[in-house]
Design an enzyme around this catalytic site. Structure first.
Site, PDB file in Angstrom:
ATOM      1  N   LYS A 192     -50.991 -50.090  -6.025  1.00 18.42           N
ATOM      2  CA  LYS A 192     -50.544 -48.944  -6.810  1.00 18.42           C
ATOM      3  C   LYS A 192     -49.095 -48.610  -6.469  1.00 18.42           C
ATOM      4  O   LYS A 192     -48.286 -48.290  -7.346  1.00 18.42           O
ATOM      5  CB  LYS A 192     -51.437 -47.740  -6.501  1.00 18.42           C
ATOM      6  CG  LYS A 192     -51.342 -46.623  -7.522  1.00 18.42           C
ATOM      7  CD  LYS A 192     -52.195 -46.910  -8.729  1.00 18.42           C
ATOM      8  CE  LYS A 192     -52.267 -45.730  -9.660  1.00 18.42           C
ATOM      9  NZ  LYS A 192     -53.239 -45.926 -10.745  1.00 18.42           N
TER      10      LYS A 192
ATOM     11  N   TYR B 293     -30.026 -40.753  13.000  1.00 23.87           N
ATOM     12  CA  TYR B 293     -30.978 -40.136  13.934  1.00 23.87           C
ATOM     13  C   TYR B 293     -30.215 -39.200  14.856  1.00 23.87           C
ATOM     14  O   TYR B 293     -29.341 -38.469  14.406  1.00 23.87           O
ATOM     15  CB  TYR B 293     -31.747 -41.237  14.686  1.00 23.87           C
ATOM     16  CG  TYR B 293     -33.001 -40.721  15.350  1.00 23.87           C
ATOM     17  CD1 TYR B 293     -33.963 -40.018  14.613  1.00 23.87           C
ATOM     18  CD2 TYR B 293     -33.221 -40.921  16.704  1.00 23.87           C
ATOM     19  CE1 TYR B 293     -35.100 -39.529  15.228  1.00 23.87           C
ATOM     20  CE2 TYR B 293     -34.362 -40.445  17.325  1.00 23.87           C
ATOM     21  CZ  TYR B 293     -35.301 -39.744  16.592  1.00 23.87           C
ATOM     22  OH  TYR B 293     -36.416 -39.258  17.201  1.00 23.87           O
TER      23      TYR B 293
END
Length: 751
Positions: free
Chosen positions: A92, A37
């Site tokens: 899915k 970050y």
């Protein structure tokens, strides 16, 4: 509890749902966080600002698919809304990850307006490498997909339309072949005219069926030109209107070659099946209940009835998971701009071709040990067959390149190896050895040549150019079994009971006459014991390597080659080694099968042989002699043995790899302990060769790593033999036999 209650418990179990985010880079130190970050992350951000394609290099975009739905047509539940569709969309994502290692964000949009849905999805294009549209009702799904395909520069795929089309298309290719009919001559009837039926009909035409031979029925009957003129059908259904008289499904099925059901359960009778043409093909794909049951369709007539359903409890399951993960895998890996018709056809053709190949044992076991062989009851591969990834994804990727949809080209051989690595480190490691074996295949004597698994393994070795297998056993029996297994190959066979093998008996007698073996006993052993026959074959140079043990206890399989082939000139002892593969790590465990209680000199010798084996897998060895003590913390006869073995190795000028001991297993494997607490150790990195102090510890250790540590075990690989010999374990699968044969070939190459 019933299925519904079990599923509720499955989903609510902490943590709720089925997916999570996992980090792929270290986040253990302050520096790690500054790279992940602020402030370090600014550098890749600036690069992407200058070149958007850099996002594929610096972020997960290239392996990230958005599964997007508004919940208007969820499974058989209908319009249940965006929130209620989320468990399905998470599911899915599970399938994408499980079968093709593709990451997914599921996105449920509370939007039913077509234009608004398109705008919201298109706005997410910077996030994803592809979009999988899911459970959106017709006809809106057609317009949504079309607009997104035209406006987005990444693949967009509506699985409800195209998934069933591709999988059933693969089944149709093979079914037509089984019944000896040409695609362009098939009369095809569709029950259902929704998104999936329309896409499937279009795809059948793409494969070679004729549009004028397709009759489509909706709930009102046959879709005719008269109904179109009367305004009774929408523009999408009108595409398949025929200039025929109006009628119902029963009328349409009379004389048809193929029935494709994408409608509702129980609407087809046995009488309707009997009215079809000879050897009918019936794809009753309504879920959960097909248009006609498997049993009713099969029992309706006496000729061949080829039957497929959407159910997993019957043959030929048309399951979309055979398609979308692998289609997206191929599309993502070439950075395709779309999933076009060529790519879909390539997927179907690859699936059809895979169904014609020998099926791995693990797949057969996963489906109840029922035989799986190309024919009426096996037209398409099973979803749990790992080879689907290696066949479909490269086919789709190549089709994308050929059709101009790819922004990146791939070397297909290298690509297949990368795909194998996605499924586990063991595949990556074995690929090194398999490639070496293919470069110069050697003759491998297979002592148990009449065994089904051995015959299938021999076929794969020969087909893939890994080895030149020699099947030992009765010639007629081997050829009959090969034919029964559907294997089209001409194997090399050595029949001990038929031929002139007196020179083998003479050689065995010469080797063992001072071990109590008489001439007549030698002749009897060569003729009746295939292990002795194979051992002499290798010892005399008529074969380069040998495999046995599948139908014997390990000592029984090992004894003949030890007596006949013996150990290498620089070795006094053989040893058994397992290669244990983890997600990002490989360790070799020795001795796990041969030496009961080796002394320090034997331990040292085992270590050297194991190091040689590791290098055949392109692994630079770092050896740890294991104990329950660390560098003299306990001093007794047991701990002195591995300590002295380590000193022997350290003093040996021929040993060119780091080795130390005695040490505990966690010291050998955990870098912080090894380099922190014991900074004086000769190992500056964790060990990848674990040498156990005795057979008991080695066998227990490797099995704990396998069963509790999640490692995959390859082996046992026999080291220290005079010529390459490997002893299989009872219950080994065909892939294990092929892997050990490849290892034996590489051993022989080094000879």
């Amino acid at each position: 509890m019933g299925l519904d209650d079990d599923s509720r418990e499955y989903h609510r179990r902490d943590p709720p749902g089925k997916i999570e985010i996992a980090t792929t880079k270290p986040t253990n130190t302050q520096r790690d966080l500054s790279l992940a970050y602020s402030p370090g992350v600014a550098a890749p951000c600036r690069d992407i600002d200058e070149d958007e394609d850099a996002a594929y290099e610096y972020t997960a975009k290239g392996n990230l698919v958005g599964v997007v739905s508004n919940g208007t047509a969820v499974l058989g539940l209908g319009d249940i809304g965006a929130s209620a569709s989320k468990p399905v969309m998470e599911g899915k994502g599970v399938l994408f990850k499980r079968f093709a290692d593709i990451d997914v964000f599921d996105v449920e949009l509370d939007i039913t307006d077509v234009d608004d849905f398109v705008a919201a999805t298109k706005a997410m294009e910077p996030t994803f490498g592809g979009i999988n549209l899911e459970d959106i009702k017709a006809p809106e799904c057609f317009e949504i997909e079309q607009q997104l395909r035209e406006s987005m520069d990444i693949p967009v795929f509506h699985d409800d339309q195209h998934g069933t089309a591709i999988i059933s298309g693969a089944a149709l290719l093979n079914a037509a072949d089984v019944v000896d009919k040409e695609l362009d001559e098939l009369d095809i009837v569709f029950s259902g005219a929704g998104a999936s039926a329309l896409a499937t009909a279009r795809f059948y035409v793409s494969l070679g069926a004729k549009k004028e031979n397709i009759t489509m029925c909706d709930s009102s009957g046959i879709i005719t030109e008269a109904r179109v003129e009367a305004g009774d059908v929408n523009k999408y259904k009108a595409e398949f209107a025929q200039p025929v008289e109006e009628g119902d499904l029963a009328d349409a099925m009379r004389g048809a070659d193929v029935f494709a059901g994408l409608s509702v359960g129980g609407i087809v009778s046995q009488e309707m099946v009997r009215s079809m043409a000879n050897d009918p093909i019936i794809f009753a794909m309504a879920n959960p209940d097909p248009e006609i049951t498997y049993e009713d369709a099969k029992n309706a007539r006496d000729d061949m009835v080829i039957m497929a359903t959407g159910r997993s409890d019957y043959p030929n399951q048309v399951n979309n998971v055979l398609g979308f993960p692998f289609i997206f895998r191929g599309a993502l890996d070439v950075r395709a701009t779309e999933i076009n018709e060529s790519m879909k056809r390539a997927a179907a053709e690859a699936l059809a071709e895979l169904a014609r190949q020998d099926v791995p044992d693990a797949v057969v076991k996963a489906y109840g040990d029922h035989p799986l062989q190309f024919g009426p009851d096996y037209l398409i591969p099973k979803p749990l067959d790992p080879r689907v990834l290696f066949e479909v994804a490269p086919a789709v990727a190549q089709a994308a390149v050929n059709s101009g949809a790819a922004r990146k080209r791939l070397d297909l051989n290298e690509y297949r190896e990368r795909l194998e690595a996605r499924l586990g480190k063991s595949r990556e490691m074995m690929r090194v050895v398999l490639n070496k074996a293919k470069s110069d295949p050697k003759r491998v004597a297979l002592a148990e040549g009449t065994n089904d698994k051995i015959i299938r393994a021999a076929y794969q070795m020969q087909e893939e150019g890994i080895a030149q297998p020699i099947l030992i056993g009765n010639t007629k029996r081997i050829l009959r079994k090969a034919e029964e297994l559907g294997l089209d190959f001409d194997p090399t066979i050595a029949n001990p009971r038929d031929g002139e093998w007196d020179h083998y008996a003479d050689r065995l007698y010469e080797l063992r006459k001072r071990k109590g073996l008489t001439k007549s006993e030698a002749s009897e052993l060569v003729r009746r014991d295939s292990n002795y026959f194979a051992s002499v074959m290798v010892e005399t140079g008529d074969a380069d390597a040998m495999l046995t043990g599948l139908t014997h206890h390990y000592p029984g399989g090992l004894r003949p080659p030890l007596q006949v082939v013996g150990t290498a000139e620089d070795a006094d002892y053989a040893a058994g080694v397992y290669m244990m593969t983890f997600k990002n790590r490989v360790v070799f465990c020795a001795d796990a099968t041969v030496n009961l209680d080796p002394d320090e000199e034997v331990l040292a010798e085992i270590t050297k042989h194991t190091a040689e084996l590791a290098r055949r897998f392109n692994v630079e060895p770092r050896a740890a002699l294991l104990s329950y003590s660390n560098f003299g913390s306990v001093d007794n006869e047991g701990t002195a043995k591995p300590r002295n073995a380590a000193r022997l190795l350290q003093d040996d000028p021929d040993v060119d790899f780091p080795v130390d001991g005695e040490m505990q297993a966690d010291t050998a494997l955990v870098e912080d302990i090894l380099t922190g607490t014991y900074e004086f150790a000769d190992l500056d990195e964790p060990a990848n060769l674990l040498i156990f102090p005795n057979l008991e510890a080695g066998n227990i250790g490797y099995k704990l790593l396998q069963r509790l540590g999640g490692a995959e075990a390859i082996g046992p690989m026999l080291v220290g033999m005079g010529k390459p010999v490997h002893v299989l374990q009872r219950g080994d699968e065909v892939k294990d036999i092929v892997n050990l044969a490849a290892t034996a070939v590489v051993d022989a190459q080094n000879e």
